[in-house]
Motif scaffolding. Structure first.
Motif, PDB file in Angstrom:
ATOM      1  N   LEU A 177     120.122 -61.671 -18.094  1.00 53.02           N
ATOM      2  CA  LEU A 177     120.851 -62.776 -18.721  1.00 53.02           C
ATOM      3  C   LEU A 177     122.223 -62.957 -18.088  1.00 53.02           C
ATOM      4  O   LEU A 177     122.648 -64.084 -17.797  1.00 53.02           O
ATOM      5  CB  LEU A 177     121.001 -62.529 -20.230  1.00 53.02           C
ATOM      6  N   LEU A 178     122.931 -61.847 -17.860  1.00 50.78           N
ATOM      7  CA  LEU A 178     124.276 -61.963 -17.302  1.00 50.78           C
ATOM      8  C   LEU A 178     124.236 -62.431 -15.849  1.00 50.78           C
ATOM      9  O   LEU A 178     125.011 -63.308 -15.454  1.00 50.78           O
ATOM     10  CB  LEU A 178     125.013 -60.625 -17.410  1.00 50.78           C
ATOM     11  N   GLN A 181     122.362 -66.210 -15.961  1.00 52.51           N
ATOM     12  CA  GLN A 181     122.697 -67.329 -16.837  1.00 52.51           C
ATOM     13  C   GLN A 181     124.140 -67.382 -17.310  1.00 52.51           C
ATOM     14  O   GLN A 181     124.582 -68.422 -17.780  1.00 52.51           O
ATOM     15  CB  GLN A 181     121.772 -67.305 -18.060  1.00 52.51           C
ATOM     16  N   SER A 182     124.881 -66.277 -17.258  1.00 51.72           N
ATOM     17  CA  SER A 182     126.270 -66.333 -17.710  1.00 51.72           C
ATOM     18  C   SER A 182     127.141 -66.867 -16.577  1.00 51.72           C
ATOM     19  O   SER A 182     126.660 -67.211 -15.503  1.00 51.72           O
ATOM     20  CB  SER A 182     126.748 -64.936 -18.100  1.00 51.72           C
ATOM     21  N   VAL A 183     128.456 -66.895 -16.795  1.00 53.18           N
ATOM     22  CA  VAL A 183     129.380 -67.314 -15.738  1.00 53.18           C
ATOM     23  C   VAL A 183     129.203 -66.442 -14.492  1.00 53.18           C
ATOM     24  O   VAL A 183     129.492 -66.877 -13.376  1.00 53.18           O
ATOM     25  CB  VAL A 183     130.836 -67.265 -16.244  1.00 53.18           C
ATOM     26  N   ARG A 185     126.567 -65.775 -13.027  1.00 53.73           N
ATOM     27  CA  ARG A 185     125.513 -66.311 -12.144  1.00 53.73           C
ATOM     28  C   ARG A 185     126.144 -66.951 -10.909  1.00 53.73           C
ATOM     29  O   ARG A 185     125.545 -66.971  -9.833  1.00 53.73           O
ATOM     30  CB  ARG A 185     124.657 -67.341 -12.889  1.00 53.73           C
ATOM     31  N   PHE A 217     134.040 -59.574 -16.609  1.00 58.66           N
ATOM     32  CA  PHE A 217     134.610 -60.778 -15.999  1.00 58.66           C
ATOM     33  C   PHE A 217     135.321 -60.464 -14.686  1.00 58.66           C
ATOM     34  O   PHE A 217     135.510 -61.361 -13.850  1.00 58.66           O
ATOM     35  CB  PHE A 217     135.565 -61.485 -16.971  1.00 58.66           C
ATOM     36  N   THR A 218     135.722 -59.200 -14.478  1.00 57.80           N
ATOM     37  CA  THR A 218     136.389 -58.865 -13.210  1.00 57.80           C
ATOM     38  C   THR A 218     135.456 -59.125 -12.023  1.00 57.80           C
ATOM     39  O   THR A 218     135.935 -59.334 -10.915  1.00 57.80           O
ATOM     40  CB  THR A 218     136.844 -57.392 -13.154  1.00 57.80           C
ATOM     41  N   ALA A 221     136.149 -62.674 -11.138  1.00 55.85           N
ATOM     42  CA  ALA A 221     137.504 -62.812 -10.597  1.00 55.85           C
ATOM     43  C   ALA A 221     137.606 -62.161  -9.220  1.00 55.85           C
ATOM     44  O   ALA A 221     138.257 -62.697  -8.318  1.00 55.85           O
ATOM     45  CB  ALA A 221     138.519 -62.202 -11.570  1.00 55.85           C
TER      46      ALA A 221
END
Lengths: 305, 305
Positions: A177-178, A181-183, A185, A217-218, A221
């Motif tokens: 999923l991460l 489909q998440s940011v 991706r 999230f790193t 980034a």
């Protein structure tokens, strides 16, 4: 076609959410294997018998009945018929508690092996109990922990031939999923995990229980700011998630012999991190264990029940 | 239509991934607001100017140019034009570093405010820096932590008017993926979180850093075995994820004044858990802060630059 000089004694079936696997059995030996993608997820209750017959009809006897022993999601609510969970602590299989599934074809004598449940904390399994039974058939004196990675990873404590506790993690599903489909991706997509990035992130997540959460999230980034590659990001994500799982399962593997049962690539990732963390761990290929468990169930079932 | 006796001095724009929001400004006052769903995610670089003109063309002067100050994903790679991040520590806005966006209509003078970046651990924001500036415009002496919940939650340390550190969590996105697409969708779907279940799970995840990871699957099992309702499961999932986030952000809120900026429902969940954990926390409605930040940027921009 099965050579017609080989009579089929019984049929072994591993029926999961996405796959149906069948074996024509003569005693404890498989003489042929067939599979289809008609898993439980693709079937209504009335669809199970036709899906099975499509694969095995030429294995059926001209007259009389043949025993079919099945495990997995086929026995879940919404499956062919519901086989209520057996509550642990208990041996992984009790074939006498198998549930008869209704069949229109009079030659079919279908038994579904129940899964296992744990009350506190609540947990369930369907199919893995048969792999565990296959493992115990070969290792009857094993006392320790099994780790069965996959979409959902099961950790299972065994003692004196019984399942005494287990814990399920969504790690494989979380990764999909991460990454897809998440940011993340935008950074990872379908890239293959880099091994060095995996090992570092895994060690970090094992050492710091908050790392997996705080560092997701790193990855995005670092791709934007520092040129982190998709493969490195995939490796870090895999390491963070598996490391966090190992940290949350530490009471199960620390000080216990741990056997990782699964496909080679994924099992290797778990083994690498566990060994680096000082665990006593080894791998065992899981492909044959379901069949070994179904054989053990067959041997334990009296002929005329 | 804007009443024609009101001249528009400048246009404020908050342009995120999914929404475009615009305000017709006279000095520091908004005289009209309009919005569309043409966010960055729905646009190619050439599509930004037409999307803006569709909303604001009757605000433009008959002759001469009008200043448009925009923040958010409009300045990301693949946006209207890329506005490179400003590295912290720094004040949240430096309007003199706004980037001119190319426009075909000669009446448009578009400036995009850059987002912020942090090198170690790597992190980025776009849009939130303008909310932070809006908060600081009203609270110039604030020294503490801002928490901005949402799809991605930002935690921001402020000192002497500067952003000195921040950390992004995927909590909102994780909740959506797990509740809507993982095996937990069978249990949760679109159910609204139960408050009691939320509070208990949140306290558990704050106290035990492994709880969120280890307990995800228990939601499914408790629904199968113990009649856990979809609302209770949704509350537990939300509590586990937000509790784990708070645990991983403890260094940012413990001992610091913490202001939660967001929509009422979600901000309340964060506030409840933080107060129960002994934090000094309060809420502030975030709806007006982006505009306050854009006004602060406008005031800081000399008229003829």
């Amino acid at each position: 076609m099965t050579p017609d000089w080989i009579a089929v004694d019984w049929i072994a079936v591993d029926w999961g959410t996405t796959r149906l696997r069948t074996w024509a059995m003569r005693g404890t030996q498989a003489v042929e294997a067939r599979a289809s993608d008609r898993g439980k997820g693709a079937l209504s209750p009335a669809g199970f018998e036709p899906a099975l017959l499509d694969l095995v009809s030429d294995w059926l006897p001209a007259s009389g009945r043949i025993r079919v022993i099945a495990c997995g999601m086929v026995g879940a609510r919404g499956g062919w018929t519901e086989a209520a969970y057996r509550a642990i602590p208990c041996p992984p299989l009790d074939p006498l508690q198998a549930i008869h599934a209704p069949a229109i074809d009079p030659r079919l004598d279908v038994r579904i092996l129940p899964g296992l449940s744990q009350n506190d904390p609540p947990d369930v399994m369907r199919g893995e109990e048969t792999q565990i039974a296959g493992f115990l058939a070969e290792n009857p004196d094993f006392d320790g922990t099994l780790c069965l990675p996959g979409t959902h990873c099961k950790w299972v404590r065994l003692a004196r031939g019984r399942v005494v506790g287990f814990r399920t993690f969504l790690t494989g599903e979380l990764f999909s999923l991460l990454a897809g489909q998440s940011v993340l991706r935008l950074t990872i997509g379908t890239a293959k995990p880099d091994a060095t990035a995996f090992a570092r992130a895994g060690a970090l997540a094992l050492a710091d229980p908050h790392a997996a959460n705080a560092q997701l999230f790193t990855l995005r980034a670092a791709a934007l700011l520092q040129g982190l590659t998709p493969e490195q990001a995939a490796g870090r994500l895999s390491g963070l998630l598996i490391g966090a799982e190992l940290a949350a399962a530490r009471d199960l593997w620390q000080g216990n012999s741990t056997v990782i049962i699964g496909t080679a690539g994924l099992a290797q990732l778990y083994e690498d991190l566990l060994l680096a963390a000082g665990a006593k761990a080894c791998q065992k290929d899981g492909a044959a264990l379901v069949l070994a468990g179904l054989v053990a169930a067959s041997l334990a079932l009296p002929e005329n029940t």
